[in-house]
Write a protein that holds these residues in place. Structure first.
Motif, PDB file in Angstrom:
ATOM      1  N   LEU A 211      32.381  28.186  36.783  1.00 54.01           N
ATOM      2  CA  LEU A 211      33.665  28.648  36.260  1.00 54.01           C
ATOM      3  C   LEU A 211      34.725  27.599  36.587  1.00 54.01           C
ATOM      4  O   LEU A 211      34.554  26.806  37.510  1.00 54.01           O
ATOM      5  CB  LEU A 211      34.033  29.997  36.883  1.00 54.01           C
ATOM      6  CG  LEU A 211      33.117  31.163  36.454  1.00 54.01           C
ATOM      7  CD1 LEU A 211      33.188  32.303  37.452  1.00 54.01           C
ATOM      8  CD2 LEU A 211      33.495  31.658  35.059  1.00 54.01           C
ATOM      9  N   PRO A 212      35.851  27.568  35.846  1.00 52.90           N
ATOM     10  CA  PRO A 212      36.792  26.458  36.035  1.00 52.90           C
ATOM     11  C   PRO A 212      37.609  26.509  37.317  1.00 52.90           C
ATOM     12  O   PRO A 212      38.026  25.468  37.826  1.00 52.90           O
ATOM     13  CB  PRO A 212      37.706  26.564  34.807  1.00 52.90           C
ATOM     14  CG  PRO A 212      37.602  27.977  34.368  1.00 52.90           C
ATOM     15  CD  PRO A 212      36.198  28.398  34.685  1.00 52.90           C
ATOM     16  N   GLY A 213      37.895  27.702  37.865  1.00 53.56           N
ATOM     17  CA  GLY A 213      38.759  27.762  39.033  1.00 53.56           C
ATOM     18  C   GLY A 213      38.585  29.021  39.840  1.00 53.56           C
ATOM     19  O   GLY A 213      37.834  29.944  39.468  1.00 53.56           O
ATOM     20  N   ALA A 214      39.303  29.069  40.965  1.00 58.26           N
ATOM     21  CA  ALA A 214      39.193  30.210  41.872  1.00 58.26           C
ATOM     22  C   ALA A 214      39.661  31.503  41.216  1.00 58.26           C
ATOM     23  O   ALA A 214      39.133  32.585  41.495  1.00 58.26           O
ATOM     24  CB  ALA A 214      40.006  29.936  43.141  1.00 58.26           C
ATOM     25  N   GLY A 215      40.667  31.425  40.342  1.00 59.55           N
ATOM     26  CA  GLY A 215      41.139  32.623  39.657  1.00 59.55           C
ATOM     27  C   GLY A 215      40.075  33.241  38.790  1.00 59.55           C
ATOM     28  O   GLY A 215      39.881  34.472  38.781  1.00 59.55           O
ATOM     29  N   GLU A 216      39.349  32.410  38.046  1.00 57.86           N
ATOM     30  CA  GLU A 216      38.277  32.920  37.182  1.00 57.86           C
ATOM     31  C   GLU A 216      37.106  33.433  38.023  1.00 57.86           C
ATOM     32  O   GLU A 216      36.439  34.396  37.636  1.00 57.86           O
ATOM     33  CB  GLU A 216      37.813  31.819  36.230  1.00 57.86           C
ATOM     34  CG  GLU A 216      38.829  31.442  35.168  1.00 57.86           C
ATOM     35  CD  GLU A 216      39.996  30.645  35.706  1.00 57.86           C
ATOM     36  OE1 GLU A 216      41.091  30.741  35.145  1.00 57.86           O
ATOM     37  OE2 GLU A 216      39.797  29.912  36.716  1.00 57.86           O
ATOM     38  N   ILE A 217      36.860  32.783  39.172  1.00 62.12           N
ATOM     39  CA  ILE A 217      35.812  33.283  40.075  1.00 62.12           C
ATOM     40  C   ILE A 217      36.150  34.701  40.531  1.00 62.12           C
ATOM     41  O   ILE A 217      35.295  35.597  40.510  1.00 62.12           O
ATOM     42  CB  ILE A 217      35.657  32.326  41.282  1.00 62.12           C
ATOM     43  CG1 ILE A 217      34.958  31.038  40.839  1.00 62.12           C
ATOM     44  CG2 ILE A 217      34.888  32.988  42.407  1.00 62.12           C
ATOM     45  CD1 ILE A 217      34.860  29.989  41.918  1.00 62.12           C
ATOM     46  N   GLY A 218      37.410  34.915  40.924  1.00 64.10           N
ATOM     47  CA  GLY A 218      37.811  36.253  41.324  1.00 64.10           C
ATOM     48  C   GLY A 218      37.713  37.243  40.181  1.00 64.10           C
ATOM     49  O   GLY A 218      37.306  38.404  40.379  1.00 64.10           O
ATOM     50  N   GLY A 219      38.069  36.808  38.963  1.00 64.76           N
ATOM     51  CA  GLY A 219      37.997  37.690  37.807  1.00 64.76           C
ATOM     52  C   GLY A 219      36.588  38.115  37.483  1.00 64.76           C
ATOM     53  O   GLY A 219      36.324  39.293  37.194  1.00 64.76           O
ATOM     54  N   VAL A 220      35.642  37.187  37.516  1.00 64.55           N
ATOM     55  CA  VAL A 220      34.246  37.524  37.223  1.00 64.55           C
ATOM     56  C   VAL A 220      33.652  38.354  38.360  1.00 64.55           C
ATOM     57  O   VAL A 220      32.886  39.294  38.126  1.00 64.55           O
ATOM     58  CB  VAL A 220      33.427  36.244  36.967  1.00 64.55           C
ATOM     59  CG1 VAL A 220      31.936  36.571  36.855  1.00 64.55           C
ATOM     60  CG2 VAL A 220      33.909  35.553  35.696  1.00 64.55           C
ATOM     61  N   ALA A 221      34.016  38.036  39.607  1.00 63.10           N
ATOM     62  CA  ALA A 221      33.515  38.822  40.737  1.00 63.10           C
ATOM     63  C   ALA A 221      33.931  40.283  40.602  1.00 63.10           C
ATOM     64  O   ALA A 221      33.139  41.207  40.855  1.00 63.10           O
ATOM     65  CB  ALA A 221      34.030  38.243  42.054  1.00 63.10           C
ATOM     66  N   GLY A 222      35.166  40.504  40.180  1.00 60.81           N
ATOM     67  CA  GLY A 222      35.622  41.873  39.978  1.00 60.81           C
ATOM     68  C   GLY A 222      34.866  42.584  38.881  1.00 60.81           C
ATOM     69  O   GLY A 222      34.617  43.804  38.961  1.00 60.81           O
ATOM     70  N   ARG A 223      34.444  41.835  37.854  1.00 62.66           N
ATOM     71  CA  ARG A 223      33.713  42.433  36.742  1.00 62.66           C
ATOM     72  C   ARG A 223      32.255  42.719  37.099  1.00 62.66           C
ATOM     73  O   ARG A 223      31.544  43.387  36.339  1.00 62.66           O
ATOM     74  CB  ARG A 223      33.772  41.503  35.524  1.00 62.66           C
ATOM     75  CG  ARG A 223      35.147  41.434  34.854  1.00 62.66           C
ATOM     76  CD  ARG A 223      35.224  40.260  33.888  1.00 62.66           C
ATOM     77  NE  ARG A 223      36.404  40.296  33.038  1.00 62.66           N
ATOM     78  CZ  ARG A 223      37.617  39.897  33.380  1.00 62.66           C
ATOM     79  NH1 ARG A 223      37.819  39.436  34.623  1.00 62.66           N
ATOM     80  NH2 ARG A 223      38.617  39.959  32.529  1.00 62.66           N
ATOM     81  N   LEU A 224      31.789  42.172  38.229  1.00 62.31           N
ATOM     82  CA  LEU A 224      30.396  42.394  38.648  1.00 62.31           C
ATOM     83  C   LEU A 224      30.285  43.498  39.699  1.00 62.31           C
ATOM     84  O   LEU A 224      29.239  43.655  40.335  1.00 62.31           O
ATOM     85  CB  LEU A 224      29.805  41.099  39.204  1.00 62.31           C
ATOM     86  CG  LEU A 224      29.649  39.941  38.204  1.00 62.31           C
ATOM     87  CD1 LEU A 224      29.142  38.696  38.907  1.00 62.31           C
ATOM     88  CD2 LEU A 224      28.695  40.329  37.065  1.00 62.31           C
TER      89      LEU A 224
END
Length: 826
Positions: free
Chosen positions: A231-244
């Motif tokens: 993923l491109p950045g920490a924000g997107e990592i947090g977003g995908v983690a929340g979706r999992l």
């Protein structure tokens, strides 16, 4: 020291070591997983007397590589194999292989270019083209050329762009290739089924994150082993983690550069349960995430971009290159056959750029240029740089460094510049640390600079609030990194107590203002969110921020998305007017200003802080030179139409234009660009003018004549006469509208008896005759009158005689009497 580990690079070691022994330089091309980062340095250490330095572009990669080599040799980290990164070092007297970041290597080369005790340097992952990597390569090659011909230098790359590296490193540099691990990786194309917006600045469409999460869930059911997600950045990592959320028997971990070292280490160790590791580009190369059999690639990357005109830095999201996609996919096949799910189509893949742009193409070059200046080559001349410095970005960097006192007017580094470079932070932050410590104390200055330079994530745009959270240990991982960097920064300075009277919040704002004086802003409307910065750009706070309504603000982080008029404020501190003036002292001005505004001269007495006007009143007696400059600016903006172009002035200009075209120098060019380039031709009239109306009173014809040297002025009427007397005795105006083709419009009967057309430019240029009918309509054009009388006149005569029977049409016009009265007397 070399362990018995069967990795593909082992087969290439004999050839590689032989090349280094023969020429001292080599390029190793090897894909991820081949063992180039771990086995090659250990093999080199067995061959040389002295330490082997391995330079990695990222701290996480440096620590991981050292840990892996120590594990392979059965020693502790800091023994035979150690590492040094910013703020953290584990080495000892017995260390033979030291892994460092490229930034650390650059600093060591500055301190002692001879690198005593170092036998070899391995520059890893050169294909990533980070600024520090380019510098380290150039400096190391310069050291080898002039100081240490015995120093071995090896550049490694995971892509095939090795020819450029070898050519830069010099004649005789061998290119050695090593195979990768031959585990196949199946490619699964998994594009979104619905519409997804392209990345825009830092924004990534939430629908893409929904899709990535869905692909991860699909991959969990279709394969085995751990999953690595790019993923491109920490924000997107947090977003995908929340979706999992809600996944059972699976650990979801993150891996990015802003984490603490212990959190990063957890992601690099296998766990008891199946893992999903959400990572940025730090996992593309140099790192092995064990247990991975599946890669899910969102297809995006985040790169630095600098708006040099506004002084704003930003990270922007772009499509990953094909080379990056290949590297990411290879992570699935390091230990066994694997699979990569690409969240785009095969057709889109073919449209991706082959390689990512080097960082030098779009990043802020201030620190880069300062390093070059400290090395003695501000523009990079004579150094083996893979790409030349972009001219505009380099000039902005030099201007900034000169303003900081780091460079003198000749572009040479100053003692202050060396002190700034020695801090090991961006030059702006280093300047704020050095100057701010003497005002608010070294502890506060170091804490604020550490917050801005240590990749510490903040959950608020309120910098003082973020600083308080760090001091209260609200986020242990972020606090640990911040405290480490604070200690490093304060440890390199003499102790400076606070001069007193500074609150913690205002002291923090001062440090921010010293670092970014052009980002100090004042609110445009009381209680609003939009600020005008001293640099002239608007900046806007987010909705709901605790900073809303603050009159003055010191902005630490802001970016402007394409198409937006205002920058977005990401981190800032409230500041008062007096502290703002102290921080941006170089931008403070108090005096008369004369400008061209709204179509006329405006004279005001203004007090300014950069673009921010603090006070404004009319200026009764403006400086005439400033008025003349403002009028000149008005002419350049609105054009020469501001002058009064009488027929006489237009005629003089057209005649001069003809002579410049026909004869060249010293006859001056009088096109708009030439006249506006130097307004000295307007003479005293411009110096005494006060406003736009005065411009219209200038005698433009006389001013144009002042362009001519005395000798040419005397020849103007001879070489380009305004009027010419024709055989009938009439004086007819010459048309010079087209400087390449002036002409004389004259009735046929007025040229009877003449066989020679008039000449211009001292007999060098025949004047075209536009011969007219008795009614003044065009009948013929010629510059050879005798030939016209012999050949063309008969056809003109036959056509016009019937139409104008009462006018003379002699058989022999060369002998006929010319007449201005083309109709005979009764």
């Amino acid at each position: 020291m070399l362990p018995e580990v069967d990795l593909p690079v082992r087969a290439a070691l004999p050839e590689l070591l032989a090349a280094l022994r023969d020429t001292g330089t080599a390029v190793l091309v090897a894909p991820p997983g081949s063992g180039k980062t771990t086995l090659v340095p250990l093999a080199l250490a067995d061959q040389v007397e002295g330490r082997v330095i391995v330079a990695e572009p990222r701290r996480i990669a440096a620590r991981a590589a050292a840990s892996r080599m120590a594990s392979l040799t059965g020693t502790r980290t800091g023994g035979l194999v150690g590492y040094t990164v910013r703020g953290d070092s584990r080495t000892s007297a017995e260390t033979r292989v030291e892994v460092v970041t490229t930034g650390v290597l650059v600093q060591r080369l500055h301190r002692d270019p001879e690198l005593p005790g170092v036998a070899a340097i391995v520059l890893d992952e050169c294909h990533e083209r980070h600024l520090d990597t380019d510098l380290a390569l150039a400096f190391a090659l310069d050291t080898r050329t002039h100081l240490r011909p015995d120093l071995m230098l090896l550049a490694t790359s995971a892509t095939a762009e090795a020819e450029r590296l070898a050519s830069v490193m010099g004649n005789g540099t061998s290119i050695v290739s090593a195979a990768g691990i031959a585990h196949p990786v199946e490619v699964v194309w998994a594009p979104p089924t619905g519409p997804v917006d392209a990345p825009y600045g830092l924004r990534v469409d939430p629908r893409l994150l929904d899709h990535v999460a869905a692909v991860i869930r699909r991959a969990l059911t279709e394969g085995t082993g751990d999953i690595l997600v790019f993923l491109p950045g920490a924000g997107e990592i947090g977003g995908v983690a929340g979706r999992l959320g809600g996944l059972r028997d699976v650990d979801v971990l993150s891996l990015h550069g802003r984490q603490g070292s212990s959190v990063q280490d957890d992601a690099l160790r296998p766990g008891p349960r199946r893992r999903i590791v959400l990572a940025t580009a730090v996992a593309e190369s140099s790192l092995t995430v064990p247990g991975v059999r599946i890669v899910v690639d969102a297809g995006l990357a985040r790169v630095p971009r600098t708006d040099h005109g506004r002084g704003l830095d930003a990270l922007v999201t772009v499509r990953a290159s094909r080379a990056a996609a290949t590297q990411r996919a290879g992570r699935a096949g390091r230990e066994a056959p694997g699979r990569v799910y690409r969240c785009w189509s095969e057709r889109d893949h073919d449209r991706l750029p082959a390689f990512a742009d080097p960082e030098i193409a779009g990043a802020d070059l201030t620190a880069f240029v300062l390093h070059l200046a400290c090395w003695g080559q501000t523009d990079g001349t004579g150094l083996a740089l893979l790409d030349p410095l972009p001219a505009a970005a380099a000039q902005v960097a030099r201007t900034t460094l000169t303003a900081l006192g780091a460079l003198d007017e000749a572009g040479r580094v100053t003692a202050r510049g060396r002190a700034i470079a020695g801090v090991g932070a961006h030059p702006r932050l280093a300047r704020a640390l050095l100057d701010g410590a003497a005002i608010v104390g070294d502890r506060v200055a170091a804490e604020v600079v550490a917050l801005l330079s240590a990749d510490v994530r903040t959950s608020t745009d309120d910098l003082p609030a973020a600083l308080r959270r760090l001091r209260d240990n609200a986020d242990p991982a972020a606090t640990a990194a911040w405290r480490t960097e604070s200690r490093r920064l304060s440890g390199g300075m003499a102790s400076h107590p606070s001069t007193g009277g500074w609150s913690g919040d205002l002291a923090a704002a001062l440090i921010v203002g010293l670092a970014f004086p052009e980002r100090i802003g004042r609110v445009r409307t009381a209680g609003g969110r939009v600020y005008l910065m001293t640099g002239g750009t608007a900046a806007e706070l987010a909705q709901g921020t605790s900073l809303n309504g603050v009159e003055w603000i010191a902005i630490a982080d802001a970016d402007r998305q394409p198409g937006n008029a205002a920058a977005r404020i990401r981190l800032a501190a409230p500041i008062d007017a007096e502290t703002a003036k102290l921080a941006a002292e170089a931008l403070y001005a108090d005096g008369g200003e004369v400008t061209w505004t709204d179509g006329d001269v405006l004279a005001r007495h203004r007090t300014r802080l950069g673009a921010i006007v603090l006070s404004d009143r009319p200026l009764a007696k403006p400086d005439p030179q400033l008025v003349a400059a403002a009028l000149g600016e008005g002419l350049r903006r609105q054009g020469l139409k501001l002058l009064r172009w009488t027929p006489d002035a237009t005629g003089v200009r057209e005649r001069l234009a003809f002579l410049h075209h026909a004869l060249g120098d010293p006859w001056p060019a009088v096109d708009d660009a030439s006249l506006l380039a130097d307004l000295g031709w307007l003479g005293p009239a411009l110096a005494t003018a006060r406003n736009r109306k005065d411009l219209s009173r200038i005698d433009v014809a006389a001013a144009l004549r002042r362009l001519l040297p005395w000798a040419q002025l005397a020849q103007l009427d001879e070489y380009a006469p305004d009027r010419i007397e024709v055989p009938s005795g009439s004086r007819i105006r010459v048309d010079y509208t087209d400087p390449a083709a002036p002409f004389l419009a004259v009735k046929v009967q007025e040229m009877f008896g003449s066989t020679q057309a008039p000449m211009l430019a001292g007999g060098r240029f025949p004047l075209a005759l536009h011969l007219l009918s008795p009614a003044g309509r065009p009948a013929a054009v010629t510059a050879d009158l005798e030939s016209f009388w012999r050949n063309g006149y008969l056809s003109v005569r036959s056509e016009l005689r019937g139409r104008y029977p009462n006018h003379p049409w002699p058989d022999n016009p060369m002998k006929a009497k010319p007449s201005g009265r083309t109709k005979p007397r009764p």
